[in-house]
Motif scaffolding. Structure first.
Motif, PDB file in Angstrom:
ATOM      1  N   ILE A   1      20.440  -8.932  60.552  1.00 45.19           N
ATOM      2  CA  ILE A   1      20.723  -9.327  59.177  1.00 45.19           C
ATOM      3  C   ILE A   1      21.825 -10.383  59.191  1.00 45.19           C
ATOM      4  N   THR A   2      21.692 -11.375  58.330  1.00 44.96           N
ATOM      5  CA  THR A   2      22.661 -12.472  58.253  1.00 44.96           C
ATOM      6  C   THR A   2      23.801 -12.073  57.315  1.00 44.96           C
ATOM      7  N   SER A   3      25.023 -12.228  57.829  1.00 42.65           N
ATOM      8  CA  SER A   3      26.209 -11.952  57.005  1.00 42.65           C
ATOM      9  C   SER A   3      26.710 -13.254  56.414  1.00 42.65           C
ATOM     10  N   LYS A   4      27.844 -13.188  55.798  1.00 40.45           N
ATOM     11  CA  LYS A   4      28.411 -14.398  55.188  1.00 40.45           C
ATOM     12  C   LYS A   4      28.788 -15.426  56.242  1.00 40.45           C
ATOM     13  N   ASN A   5      29.255 -14.945  57.389  1.00 45.46           N
ATOM     14  CA  ASN A   5      29.842 -15.848  58.364  1.00 45.46           C
ATOM     15  C   ASN A   5      28.891 -16.231  59.502  1.00 45.46           C
ATOM     16  N   GLU A   6      27.781 -15.513  59.689  1.00 43.01           N
ATOM     17  CA  GLU A   6      26.914 -15.760  60.844  1.00 43.01           C
ATOM     18  C   GLU A   6      25.449 -15.760  60.413  1.00 43.01           C
ATOM     19  N   LEU A   7      24.738 -16.829  60.780  1.00 43.63           N
ATOM     20  CA  LEU A   7      23.319 -16.977  60.419  1.00 43.63           C
ATOM     21  C   LEU A   7      22.450 -16.460  61.565  1.00 43.63           C
ATOM     22  N   ARG A   8      21.553 -15.483  61.289  1.00 47.92           N
ATOM     23  CA  ARG A   8      20.701 -14.889  62.317  1.00 47.92           C
ATOM     24  C   ARG A   8      19.217 -15.069  61.932  1.00 47.92           C
ATOM     25  N   ILE A   9      18.477 -15.697  62.838  1.00 43.37           N
ATOM     26  CA  ILE A   9      17.048 -15.957  62.601  1.00 43.37           C
ATOM     27  C   ILE A   9      16.207 -14.847  63.255  1.00 43.37           C
ATOM     28  N   ASN A  10      15.260 -14.298  62.516  1.00 45.07           N
ATOM     29  CA  ASN A  10      14.348 -13.261  63.003  1.00 45.07           C
ATOM     30  C   ASN A  10      12.952 -13.849  63.226  1.00 45.07           C
ATOM     31  N   THR A  11      12.274 -13.299  64.244  1.00 50.82           N
ATOM     32  CA  THR A  11      10.874 -13.687  64.511  1.00 50.82           C
ATOM     33  C   THR A  11      10.030 -12.417  64.573  1.00 50.82           C
ATOM     34  N   GLU A  12       9.022 -12.343  63.734  1.00 49.93           N
ATOM     35  CA  GLU A  12       8.121 -11.191  63.697  1.00 49.93           C
ATOM     36  C   GLU A  12       6.667 -11.688  63.731  1.00 49.93           C
ATOM     37  N   THR A  13       5.805 -10.922  64.456  1.00 55.88           N
ATOM     38  CA  THR A  13       4.377 -11.269  64.533  1.00 55.88           C
ATOM     39  C   THR A  13       3.545 -10.083  64.045  1.00 55.88           C
ATOM     40  N   ARG A  14       2.598 -10.357  63.167  1.00 56.83           N
ATOM     41  CA  ARG A  14       1.712  -9.322  62.654  1.00 56.83           C
ATOM     42  C   ARG A  14       0.248  -9.766  62.878  1.00 56.83           C
ATOM     43  N   VAL A  15      -0.652  -8.762  62.970  1.00 50.18           N
ATOM     44  CA  VAL A  15      -2.067  -9.014  63.242  1.00 50.18           C
ATOM     45  C   VAL A  15      -2.893  -8.773  61.987  1.00 50.18           C
ATOM     46  N   VAL A  16      -3.778  -9.731  61.695  1.00 54.20           N
ATOM     47  CA  VAL A  16      -4.726  -9.569  60.589  1.00 54.20           C
ATOM     48  C   VAL A  16      -6.107  -9.344  61.210  1.00 54.20           C
ATOM     49  N   GLU A  17      -6.682  -8.159  60.968  1.00 57.86           N
ATOM     50  CA  GLU A  17      -7.919  -7.750  61.646  1.00 57.86           C
ATOM     51  C   GLU A  17      -9.151  -7.934  60.759  1.00 57.86           C
ATOM     52  N   ASN A  18     -10.311  -7.906  61.427  1.00 63.54           N
ATOM     53  CA  ASN A  18     -11.625  -7.777  60.776  1.00 63.54           C
ATOM     54  C   ASN A  18     -11.896  -8.850  59.722  1.00 63.54           C
ATOM     55  N   LEU A  19     -11.488 -10.080  60.013  1.00 62.49           N
ATOM     56  CA  LEU A  19     -11.825 -11.180  59.114  1.00 62.49           C
ATOM     57  C   LEU A  19     -13.297 -11.534  59.290  1.00 62.49           C
ATOM     58  N   SER A  20     -13.986 -11.787  58.186  1.00 66.09           N
ATOM     59  CA  SER A  20     -15.420 -12.041  58.275  1.00 66.09           C
ATOM     60  C   SER A  20     -15.886 -13.201  57.405  1.00 66.09           C
ATOM     61  N   ARG A  21     -15.076 -13.674  56.460  1.00 63.40           N
ATOM     62  CA  ARG A  21     -15.516 -14.738  55.567  1.00 63.40           C
ATOM     63  C   ARG A  21     -15.044 -16.097  56.084  1.00 63.40           C
ATOM     64  N   LYS A  22     -15.397 -17.159  55.381  1.00 59.05           N
ATOM     65  CA  LYS A  22     -15.158 -18.509  55.898  1.00 59.05           C
ATOM     66  C   LYS A  22     -13.678 -18.853  56.033  1.00 59.05           C
ATOM     67  N   GLY A  23     -12.813 -18.225  55.249  1.00 55.71           N
ATOM     68  CA  GLY A  23     -11.397 -18.527  55.332  1.00 55.71           C
ATOM     69  C   GLY A  23     -10.577 -17.443  54.666  1.00 55.71           C
ATOM     70  N   PHE A  24      -9.264 -17.679  54.616  1.00 54.25           N
ATOM     71  CA  PHE A  24      -8.389 -16.651  54.029  1.00 54.25           C
ATOM     72  C   PHE A  24      -7.103 -17.323  53.567  1.00 54.25           C
ATOM     73  N   TYR A  25      -6.327 -16.555  52.759  1.00 49.83           N
ATOM     74  CA  TYR A  25      -4.994 -16.949  52.309  1.00 49.83           C
ATOM     75  C   TYR A  25      -3.986 -15.934  52.821  1.00 49.83           C
ATOM     76  N   LEU A  26      -2.734 -16.410  53.063  1.00 47.00           N
ATOM     77  CA  LEU A  26      -1.607 -15.525  53.315  1.00 47.00           C
ATOM     78  C   LEU A  26      -0.672 -15.613  52.104  1.00 47.00           C
ATOM     79  N   ALA A  27      -0.061 -14.505  51.797  1.00 48.80           N
ATOM     80  CA  ALA A  27       0.893 -14.500  50.673  1.00 48.80           C
ATOM     81  C   ALA A  27       2.100 -13.649  51.053  1.00 48.80           C
ATOM     82  N   PHE A  28       3.257 -14.054  50.576  1.00 45.42           N
ATOM     83  CA  PHE A  28       4.506 -13.351  50.855  1.00 45.42           C
ATOM     84  C   PHE A  28       5.075 -12.876  49.524  1.00 45.42           C
TER      85      PHE A  28
END
Length: 942
Positions: free
Chosen positions: A133-160
């Motif tokens: 977690i980033t505090s006032k004085n120090e910036l911390r970058i996080n990297t996370e990877t997630r899997v999207v399974e069983n796609l079957s149509r021509k395309g998709f959207y991601l939303a946050f």
């Protein structure tokens, strides 16, 4: 380079590794409170999407990507996020609504919906929580990877979705994993998208690299992590090629490779020529040879030099006996299979001639493995010259080896009023022949009417003969010729005339008259039986066996009142204890057929086929079962299946014949499609024709001559079998046309036999023409899938089967002669044997190929099936030409439509794994037929 104003760069292909990235540019749609802000990190400015409404309740802020097109095979994608989340405790005061997580959603679609946004269309993938977690004085970058399974149509959207956190989204990377294109064990595998959790291992078929082959289709598995594992099916470099890294390269000059294997090319062995690159074998140098039993990879051998130090020792002058001994050749030619032959010549004055049969050799005069021999029965006071020659397994291949031998002179030795004794000489070079010579003597009365001339033929092992039962004071014409090692005729002598002496008493004349009347009565009985025999034809050549007594004309066992007498007369009874059954190899009409061994007292054990009679048989079934043995027992020829004997005096009746290792000819040819050259196929036909000539000379009509009734042994000798047509056809699926006398195998039967049941040797000649077609077509079914009625109609309209692929023109012309409508104009089996013999002696005559129409031979009109409708798939087309085993090869190569098929060339067919020459030609010719857009198909060639 991922962080520009309001764009995410997303690469199509990764520069290295096993990841593929979706699309080039992803534009995010800002919905609700998200903002674009500028930040400084490590001295560099960059832009982020951020939201920070921690002091307000019920936050529901959304950020959606633009439409991401999906590769059809990528059903599982990875979403990698880089983000910053601020510590809720770092804010001044206490915020009850502050969160430290946000959510990832996805929604599939077949089209871009633009800016339209409905929350209900999205489903949650994961809640994203920071590790740091980033505090006032120090910036911390996080990297996370997630899997999207069983796609079957021509395309998709991601939303946050943000529900009250202070979060900044730095970058988003969307990708899927692949197993990269690779070559393993000389098999190439295409790039393959990794499967999902429900398919942890995805099986992938490959193809051998150029100039490599495999017994089974190469396969490998792609894991979910994009790694290749568990390869199955190893490719091996073809003949003339060896493995170098991941490819097959031609053997270097001076090297060869004779088989498809993983071995390296070998250096050409001794006494061979060193060819250019890619050699399959190294041919022998001039003067050096390989024996038929030598491997093609072995060295070549020279001829042995002459034996040395020949010494004659006389031990018993009174008995005319001496011993010869000699030293082995100084040069054996590099071989160990040295044998010797001894020739004796008797000289009186300046005239020398062969010693003849009187002189005896111990142990033999030819095939000697020891360097000594005893000679006896020599006459006193004569000069003898002995010549000893050394032979090896390659001597027969030498130009000095005369093949076949040549007759020089024929002379009268002795004559009486009813007999003549003759002898003849053979070319002196015959002594080079390491095997005994056989002779064929033909004679006839000089004054016979040429239209009904009766020739008598004797097969002899010696160069002398005494012929009895001749007419007194009658001139006879004799012709003799030596037979080669393969039974082929040699150069004939001139026709010589010799005459019996006159009778010297009236009593002898009366005796001759009475004998003639007796012969006349027997001839009348013979003709009467012939008219009532179902398998006999008119008076033709009388055939004689190796003995001096002529063989009787075939006798129909059904003319015996008691069929058991016929069995005992013509077949040898065998005790069951001498027979050992090993395994079942088939089933006949009356019972099972076994492979086994026969060990008769005083004889070597031999492999046999054993036909059995199933339990519960009737007496008629037993008689029908044994009648075939009564027929076979009358025949003795190297191209007729040999009857060893029968078991009739015990409960379980059996027929025992010689065992033919390769089975039926039609199945054997199908299993070896394209593997034999025309010369070898003509050799097979020659053997069948020789067997049929023998049967014809015996006045026997086969009536069911077909490739399925020809058996093949380990030496590829073809032998005629199946002599039970009258009963077999009742249950034969090929015999589906019924006349008053039973069923007939229409596709092999002459038109007069179908229409009038007129079976003769001429109708057997028609059937032999069909067998020739089967042989050249490697077991193809005559007339393909036509019905029997269609076949009969086509034949009556003068249509004939077309020439098979690569069929020599001379062979096809002989087929057409066999299929002449007028049976009197068809060649006889003697003519056929002579013609095939000439073709074998002149291999160049087989080089001219008959015209071939691929649309006719495989019956493919344009791109249509047999009903005229277009082929719906590649697999349907392959099935129609009996090549469905290659369906997977075509699919893996991307040839999935008939349009793709039409674009293929010969090299393309090879590259997808079709290696057998016969299969390659069939597919290539079929494609040629498909390209010809002729709408009307003529089924046969006239």
């Amino acid at each position: 380079c991922w962080h520009f104003f309001n764009h995410f760069f997303i690469y199509i292909w990764a520069p290295r590794g096993q990841c593929a990235y979706l699309l080039t540019l992803l534009v995010c749609v800002v919905l609700f409170q998200w903002e674009v802000t500028q930040r400084t990190l490590n001295g560099s400015q960059f832009y982020t999407y951020s939201v920070c409404n921690v002091g307000e309740r019920e936050q529901d802020n959304w950020l959606r990507t633009t439409f991401i097109q999906r590769r059809p095979s990528a059903s599982r994608v990875f979403v990698e996020l880089q983000f910053i989340v601020r510590d809720c405790n770092s804010f001044d005061g206490t915020s009850l609504t502050c969160k430290e997580t946000f959510n990832l959603f996805t929604s599939e679609s077949d089209a871009d919906v633009g800016t339209t946004f409905r929350k209900g269309q999205f489903k949650k993938v994961a809640t994203i929580a920071p590790d740091e977690i980033t505090s006032k004085n120090e910036l911390r970058i996080n990297t996370e990877t997630r899997v999207v399974e069983n796609l079957s149509r021509k395309g998709f959207y991601l939303a946050f979705q943000d529900i009250g956190a202070c979060v900044a989204l730095l970058s988003t990377r969307v990708y899927y994993k692949t197993c990269l294109a690779t070559v393993k064990s000389l098999a190439s595998f295409p790039e393959t998208v990794a499967g999902g959790e429900n398919q942890a291992l995805r099986e992938v078929s490959g193809a051998c690299v150029v100039n490599a082959v495999s017994e089974e289709l190469p396969r490998i598995y792609c894991t979910v992590d994009g790694e290749w594992v568990v390869p199955v099916g190893q490719c091996q470099c073809n003949l003339g090629y060896e493995e170098v890294k991941d490819a097959c390269q031609e053997c270097q000059p001076g090297f060869f490779k004779a088989a498809a294997s993983g071995d390296k090319c070998e250096l050409c062995p001794a006494n061979t020529q060193r060819l250019d690159s890619g050699a399959l074998f190294c041919p022998c140098l001039d003067g050096f040879y390989r024996a038929p039993t030598d491997p093609p990879s072995g060295p070549c051998s020279g001829l042995p030099s002459a034996p040395r130090d020949l010494v004659a020792t006389t031990t018993q002058l009174s008995t005319g006996k001496l011993h010869l001994s000699w030293s082995p050749p100084e040069d054996t030619g590099g071989r160990t299979d040295i044998t010797y032959s001894v020739e004796c010549q008797r000289c009186e004055g300046n005239v020398c001639q062969l010693c003849g049969e009187k002189v005896r050799y111990e142990p033999a005069s030819t095939g000697l493995t020891d360097n000594k021999v005893s000679v006896s029965e020599l006459d006193a006071h004569l000069n003898y010259t002995f010549t000893v020659e050394a032979h090896s397994g390659v001597s027969i291949l030498s130009p000095l080896f005369p093949e076949p031998p040549r007759i020089t002179t024929m002379r009268l030795v002795e004559r009486t009023s009813t007999s003549l004794s003759l002898s003849w000489d053979v070319s002196p070079r015959i002594r080079l022949q390491p095997r005994p010579i056989r002779y064929e003597l033909t004679y006839r009365k000089k004054d016979d009417n040429l239209d009904v001339t009766t020739y008598i033929v004797l097969l002899l092992e010696k160069n002398v003969v005494q012929i009895s039962d001749l007419a007194p004071g009658t001139a006879y014409l004799f012709r003799v010729q030596a037979l080669g090692s393969d039974g082929s005729p040699g150069g004939s002598s001139i026709e010589e005339q010799f005459e019996t002496s006159q009778m010297i008493s009236r009593q002898m004349s009366l005796l001759f008259f009475e004998s003639g009347m007796l012969i006349y009565r027997w001839a009348f009985i013979f003709l009467f039986r012939k008219r009532n025999s179902h398998s006999r034809q008119g008076p033709e050549d009388t055939y004689f066996s190796k003995q001096l007594k002529p063989l009787k004309t075939y006798v129909d066992p059904h003319t015996y009142e008691d069929p058991n007498i016929a069995v005992l007369k013509f077949a040898t009874e065998i005790h069951p204890s001498h027979i050992t059954k090993q395994k079942v190899i088939g089933a006949g009409e009356f019972g099972e057929v076994y492979r086994g061994n026969l060990k008769m007292p005083g004889r070597k054990e031999v492999a046999v086929a054993i036909k059995t009679l199933k339990p519960g048989y009737t007496e008629k079934q037993r008689q029908d079962f044994l009648s075939e043995a009564s027929i076979m027992g009358q025949f003795s020829h190297q191209n007729i299946i040999r009857l060893e004997g029968v078991v009739t005096k015990f409960k379980h009746a059996m027929i025992v014949t010689e065992y033919m290792e390769n089975g039926a000819l039609d199945r054997y040819l199908k299993d070896h499609d394209g593997e034999f050259p025309s010369f070898q196929l003509v050799g097979m036909m020659h053997g069948i024709a020789a067997g049929m000539k023998y049967l014809s000379d015996m006045s026997y009509v086969h009536r069911d001559l077909a490739a399925r009734n020809i058996l093949v042994n380990n030496n590829l000798e073809c032998k005629v079998s199946d002599f039970g047509l009258s009963r077999v056809l009742e249950d034969d699926p090929e015999g589906t046309y019924t006349t008053s006398g039973g069923k007939i195998p229409i596709r092999w039967t002459a038109p007069e036999a179908i229409a009038y049941r007129k079976f003769t040797s001429a109708s057997d000649v028609w059937s032999f023409g069909i067998v020739m077609w089967e042989v050249m077509a490697f077991g193809e079914r005559p007339y393909w899938d036509m019905s029997n009625h269609e076949v009969m109609k086509a034949i009556n309209e003068a249509f004939r089967l077309p020439a098979p692929m690569d069929c020599p023109s001379t062979v096809y012309q002989l087929m057409l002669q066999c299929w002449l409508q007028d049976r009197s104009k068809r060649p006889r089996f003697g003519d056929i044997v002579n013609l095939l013999d000439k073709l074998l002696r002149s291999p160049d005559s087989l080089k001219i190929i008959a015209d071939f129409d691929p649309r006719v031979s495989i019956r493919l009109p344009s791109t249509s099936g047999s009903d005229g409708s277009p082929f719906r798939s590649v697999s349907e087309w392959l099935e129609s030409i009996k090549m469905s085993q290659y369906s997977e090869n075509f699919t893996c190569a991307g040839v999935v439509t008939m349009d793709h098929v039409l674009q293929m060339k010969n090299e393309d067919i090879k590259n997808i794994g079709v290696r057998l020459p016969g299969h390659l030609k069939r597919i290539a010719y079929s494609i040629l037929g498909l390209k010809d857009q002729t709408s009307t198909l003529s089924v046969f060639a006239v």
